[in-house]
Design an enzyme around this catalytic site. Structure first.
Site, PDB file in Angstrom:
ATOM      1  N   GLY A  15      48.421 -56.181  35.361  1.00 30.58           N
ATOM      2  CA  GLY A  15      48.580 -54.853  34.756  1.00 30.58           C
ATOM      3  C   GLY A  15      50.002 -54.355  34.949  1.00 30.58           C
ATOM      4  O   GLY A  15      50.591 -54.559  36.001  1.00 30.58           O
ATOM      5  N   ARG A  76      47.715 -61.670  31.224  1.00 31.83           N
ATOM      6  CA  ARG A  76      46.786 -62.343  32.135  1.00 31.83           C
ATOM      7  C   ARG A  76      46.589 -63.725  31.521  1.00 31.83           C
ATOM      8  O   ARG A  76      46.246 -63.833  30.349  1.00 31.83           O
ATOM      9  CB  ARG A  76      45.478 -61.563  32.238  1.00 31.83           C
ATOM     10  CG  ARG A  76      45.723 -60.128  32.741  1.00 31.83           C
ATOM     11  CD  ARG A  76      44.442 -59.422  33.110  1.00 31.83           C
ATOM     12  NE  ARG A  76      44.640 -57.979  33.160  1.00 31.83           N
ATOM     13  CZ  ARG A  76      44.957 -57.297  34.265  1.00 31.83           C
ATOM     14  NH1 ARG A  76      45.099 -57.914  35.414  1.00 31.83           N
ATOM     15  NH2 ARG A  76      45.102 -55.988  34.225  1.00 31.83           N
ATOM     16  N   ASP A 107      47.689 -58.436  43.344  1.00 24.83           N
ATOM     17  CA  ASP A 107      47.210 -59.520  44.209  1.00 24.83           C
ATOM     18  C   ASP A 107      46.798 -60.770  43.424  1.00 24.83           C
ATOM     19  O   ASP A 107      46.960 -61.892  43.913  1.00 24.83           O
ATOM     20  CB  ASP A 107      46.100 -59.046  45.159  1.00 24.83           C
ATOM     21  CG  ASP A 107      44.944 -58.399  44.438  1.00 24.83           C
ATOM     22  OD1 ASP A 107      45.002 -58.279  43.195  1.00 24.83           O
ATOM     23  OD2 ASP A 107      43.973 -58.020  45.109  1.00 24.83           O
ATOM     24  N   THR A 130      51.780 -52.509  41.012  1.00 24.43           N
ATOM     25  CA  THR A 130      50.461 -52.083  40.552  1.00 24.43           C
ATOM     26  C   THR A 130      50.293 -50.619  40.926  1.00 24.43           C
ATOM     27  O   THR A 130      50.745 -50.211  41.994  1.00 24.43           O
ATOM     28  CB  THR A 130      49.322 -52.939  41.176  1.00 24.43           C
ATOM     29  OG1 THR A 130      48.071 -52.289  40.940  1.00 24.43           O
ATOM     30  CG2 THR A 130      49.476 -53.122  42.671  1.00 24.43           C
ATOM     31  N   ASP A 132      47.655 -49.100  41.739  1.00 20.40           N
ATOM     32  CA  ASP A 132      46.522 -48.833  42.647  1.00 20.40           C
ATOM     33  C   ASP A 132      46.899 -48.725  44.125  1.00 20.40           C
ATOM     34  O   ASP A 132      46.118 -48.223  44.923  1.00 20.40           O
ATOM     35  CB  ASP A 132      45.464 -49.939  42.502  1.00 20.40           C
ATOM     36  CG  ASP A 132      44.789 -49.887  41.145  1.00 20.40           C
ATOM     37  OD1 ASP A 132      44.829 -48.821  40.507  1.00 20.40           O
ATOM     38  OD2 ASP A 132      44.233 -50.920  40.718  1.00 20.40           O
ATOM     39  N   ASP A 134      46.936 -50.972  46.376  1.00 16.63           N
ATOM     40  CA  ASP A 134      45.880 -51.616  47.159  1.00 16.63           C
ATOM     41  C   ASP A 134      46.368 -52.889  47.856  1.00 16.63           C
ATOM     42  O   ASP A 134      45.568 -53.744  48.216  1.00 16.63           O
ATOM     43  CB  ASP A 134      44.686 -51.951  46.242  1.00 16.63           C
ATOM     44  CG  ASP A 134      45.089 -52.802  45.046  1.00 16.63           C
ATOM     45  OD1 ASP A 134      46.293 -52.993  44.822  1.00 16.63           O
ATOM     46  OD2 ASP A 134      44.184 -53.263  44.332  1.00 16.63           O
ATOM     47  N   ARG A 176      39.375 -49.007  40.651  1.00 20.90           N
ATOM     48  CA  ARG A 176      38.048 -49.636  40.665  1.00 20.90           C
ATOM     49  C   ARG A 176      37.643 -50.017  42.092  1.00 20.90           C
ATOM     50  O   ARG A 176      36.505 -49.851  42.480  1.00 20.90           O
ATOM     51  CB  ARG A 176      38.076 -50.898  39.793  1.00 20.90           C
ATOM     52  CG  ARG A 176      36.819 -51.112  39.009  1.00 20.90           C
ATOM     53  CD  ARG A 176      36.956 -52.312  38.095  1.00 20.90           C
ATOM     54  NE  ARG A 176      37.871 -52.090  36.983  1.00 20.90           N
ATOM     55  CZ  ARG A 176      37.568 -51.360  35.918  1.00 20.90           C
ATOM     56  NH1 ARG A 176      36.375 -50.794  35.812  1.00 20.90           N
ATOM     57  NH2 ARG A 176      38.426 -51.189  34.944  1.00 20.90           N
TER      58      ARG A 176
HETATM   59  P1  ATP Z   1      46.409 -55.838  38.632  1.00 16.04           P
HETATM   60  O1  ATP Z   1      46.396 -55.348  40.049  1.00 16.04           O
HETATM   61  O2  ATP Z   1      47.068 -54.893  37.723  1.00 16.04           O
HETATM   62  O3  ATP Z   1      45.068 -56.312  38.134  1.00 16.04           O
HETATM   63  P2  ATP Z   1      47.026 -58.572  39.154  1.00 16.04           P
HETATM   64  O4  ATP Z   1      48.285 -59.274  39.427  1.00 16.04           O
HETATM   65  O5  ATP Z   1      46.036 -58.506  40.288  1.00 16.04           O
HETATM   66  O6  ATP Z   1      47.370 -57.129  38.612  1.00 16.04           O
HETATM   67  P3  ATP Z   1      45.310 -60.421  37.684  1.00 16.04           P
HETATM   68  O7  ATP Z   1      44.859 -60.355  36.271  1.00 16.04           O
HETATM   69  O8  ATP Z   1      44.272 -60.454  38.747  1.00 16.04           O
HETATM   70  O9  ATP Z   1      46.333 -59.203  37.862  1.00 16.04           O
HETATM   71  O10 ATP Z   1      46.223 -61.736  37.868  1.00 16.04           O
HETATM   72  C1  ATP Z   1      47.311 -61.972  36.991  1.00 16.04           C
HETATM   73  C2  ATP Z   1      47.386 -63.424  36.650  1.00 16.04           C
HETATM   74  O11 ATP Z   1      47.628 -64.194  37.835  1.00 16.04           O
HETATM   75  C3  ATP Z   1      46.128 -64.031  36.043  1.00 16.04           C
HETATM   76  O12 ATP Z   1      45.986 -63.754  34.695  1.00 16.04           O
HETATM   77  C4  ATP Z   1      46.383 -65.513  36.293  1.00 16.04           C
HETATM   78  O13 ATP Z   1      47.245 -66.035  35.321  1.00 16.04           O
HETATM   79  C5  ATP Z   1      47.095 -65.508  37.644  1.00 16.04           C
HETATM   80  N1  ATP Z   1      46.124 -65.830  38.696  1.00 16.04           N
HETATM   81  C6  ATP Z   1      45.266 -65.009  39.335  1.00 16.04           C
HETATM   82  N2  ATP Z   1      44.484 -65.683  40.197  1.00 16.04           N
HETATM   83  C7  ATP Z   1      44.867 -66.989  40.126  1.00 16.04           C
HETATM   84  C8  ATP Z   1      44.447 -68.203  40.752  1.00 16.04           C
HETATM   85  N3  ATP Z   1      43.469 -68.217  41.657  1.00 16.04           N
HETATM   86  N4  ATP Z   1      45.068 -69.330  40.403  1.00 16.04           N
HETATM   87  C9  ATP Z   1      46.063 -69.342  39.508  1.00 16.04           C
HETATM   88  N5  ATP Z   1      46.491 -68.242  38.867  1.00 16.04           N
HETATM   89  C10 ATP Z   1      45.919 -67.084  39.171  1.00 16.04           C
END
Ligand code: ATP
Length: 328
Positions: A15, A76, A107, A130, A132, A134, A176
Site C-alpha cells: 500500500g 502487490r 511487513d 505504511t 498503519d 504497525d 485492520r
Molecule cells: P501494507 O502494509 O500496505 O499492506 P505490505 O508491504 O505489507 O504493505 P503486502 O501486499 O503484504 O504489502 O506485500 C507486498 C508484496 O510483497 C506482495 O505483493 C509480494 O509481492 C511481496 N511479498 C509478501 N510476502 C511475500 C513472501 N512471503 N514471499 C515473497 N514475496 C512476498
C-alpha cells in the site's frame, strides 16, 4: 565504503503512503552524494520481474518531496511469491548491474525482501512505509503522521455537523490489525470512545459509555472505530445495534476510507523520509544487509528485518489510559 556496491535499486511496494516520494528522493540523492548509481524500479516487485527500471539522478526527483503517493508506483506481486518470479527478478537485477536494494513498504514487502535475500544473498535494506504504524523497530512509519492529521481534520469537520444536529457519529478509520490511527487520531480529535483491534471494549461498555456521556450533558458524540475492531461488527451493524438499544440517538456513519492514504506528507513525514533514506544508503555502503531503518527515541536505528516483520508494534498503554481519562 564497500567496493562491491556500484548501483542501488529502489522500489515502493504494498500500500502506498504519504512520504514514499520523499524517501525515494532521499535514496536517490544520497546515492548521488556517495557517487553510487541509482535505479528506480517501477511497480514494486512486479516491475523487478518485468525489468521496468529507470536510471535516476538527483534532478529526476525534483519537486516530489511534497507529493503524496509514489512516483515509482506500487503493486502487490503474486509472481514474486514464486521462486520462478524471484529468479526472473534476480536475473534482471544482475543484467542491469544492480548490487543492492532499498525496499520501501510494509511487513509484506519486507518478507519478500528477506526471502529474496536468503535465496540470492542479495543485499536489502527496508524503509517502513505504511500508514498503519504497525511495524516493530520504529516509533513512526512513513505516512502515519500525515494520516493522523488527515483523520483529525476530517473528524473536526464531522464534529461541526454532529454538534449542530445533536448526532452520534461513528467514524471508521483504517487499521485492520492495528489501532494506532484510531487511538491517536481519536485522542487528537476528542472522540468519546475509540474502538481498536487490540482491546475488547465490549458492546455493553460502549452503550454504558454513551449513556453516561448523554447524562453528563454531551449533546453530540464521535466514536472512532478501527476497521478491525474487536467488537466484530462492521460499522453499519454497530449503528443498527446502538439504534436498537438506544433509540434516542440519531446516528450517522462516516467511513473515511482511502482518503487517509493520500495527500501531501506532513513535515514530520518528509523529515523522517529524508533521514531514513540517507541511512538506508549509508547502511548498504557499510556492507549491512537485511535490516530495516527506523526511528526510536528520535535516533535513526537499524532493526533486523525478521524482527521488524514478526514484532508488530504494540499499542501504547499510556495512550489507552489517557484516552480513558479524556472520555470522563
Ligand atoms: P501494507 O502494509 O500496505 O499492506 P505490505 O508491504 O505489507 O504493505 P503486502 O501486499 O503484504 O504489502 O506485500 C507486498 C508484496 O510483497 C506482495 O505483493 C509480494 O509481492 C511481496 N511479498 C509478501 N510476502 C511475500 C513472501 N512471503 N514471499 C515473497 N514475496 C512476498
Amino acid at each position: 565504503m564497500s567496493k562491491r556496491i556500484k548501483k542501488i535499486g529502489v522500489l515502493t511496494s504494498g500500500g502506498d503512503s504519504p512520504g514514499m516520494n520523499a524517501a525515494i528522493r532521499s535514496v536517490v540523492r544520497a546515492c548521488a552524494y556517495y557517487n553510487v548509481e541509482c535505479v528506480g524500479i517501477y511497480r514494486g516487485y512486479q516491475g523487478m520481474i518485468e525489468g521496468d527500471f529507470e536510471n535516476m539522478g538527483p534532478r529526476s526527483v525534483n519537486n516530489i518531496v511534497n507529493k503524496g503517493g509514489t512516483i515509482l508506483k506500487s503493486a502487490r506481486s503474486k509472481d514474486f511469491m514464486t521462486p520462478e518470479g524471484r529468479a526472473k527478478a534476480h536475473e534482471n537485477l544482475v543484467e542491469y548491474g544492480v548490487n543492492a536494494l532499498v525496499v520501501i513498504g510494509g511487513d509484506g514487502s519486507f518478507t519478500g525482501a528477506e526471502v529474496f535475500n536468503k535465496e540470492y544473498k542479495f543485499p536489502v535494506i527496508g524503509i517502513p512505509g505504511t500508514i498503519d504504524n504497525d511495524i516493530f523497530g520504529t516509533s513512526h512509519t512513513l505516512g502515519f503522521d500525515t494520516a493522523l492529521n488527515t483523520v483529525v481534520e476530517a473528524i473536526d469537520k464531522i464534529r461541526d455537523t454532529a454538534s449542530s444536529h445533536n448526532r452520534l457519529f461513528l467514524v471508521e478509520v483504517m487499521g485492520r490489525d492495528a489501532g494506532h490511527i484510531a487511538l491517536n487520531a481519536g485522542i487528537g480529535a476528542g472522540a468519546e470512545e475509540i474502538l481498536i483491534p487490540e482491546e475488547d471494549l465490549g458492546l455493553e461498555r460502549l452503550l454504558e459509555s454513551l449513556r453516561k456521556s448523554k447524562l453528563s450533558g454531551k449533546s453530540s458524540s464521535i466514536v472512532v472505530i478501527a476497521e478491525g475492531d474487536k467488537i466484530g461488527k462492521n460499522v453499519f451493524e454497530l449503528k443498527d445495534y446502538i439504534e436498537e438499544n438506544q433509540p434516542e440517538y440519531d446516528i450517522r456513519v462516516s467511513v473515511l476510507g482511502h482518503m487517509q492514504r493520500g495527500g501531501s506528507p506532513s513535515c514530520f513525514d518528509r523529515v523522517l523520509a529524508s533521514r531514513l533514506g540517507v541511512k538506508a544508503v549509508e547502511s548498504i555502503l557499510e556492507g549491512k544487509s537485511n535490516y530495516m531503518v527506523g526511528m526510536l527515541n528520535d535516533k535513526v536505528c537499524l532493526t533486523p528485518l525478521d524482527q521488524a516483520i514478526k514484532g508488530h508494534s504494540q499499542i501504547d498503554q499510556e495512550l489507552l489510559r489517557v484516552s480513558d481519562i479524556m472520555t470522563t
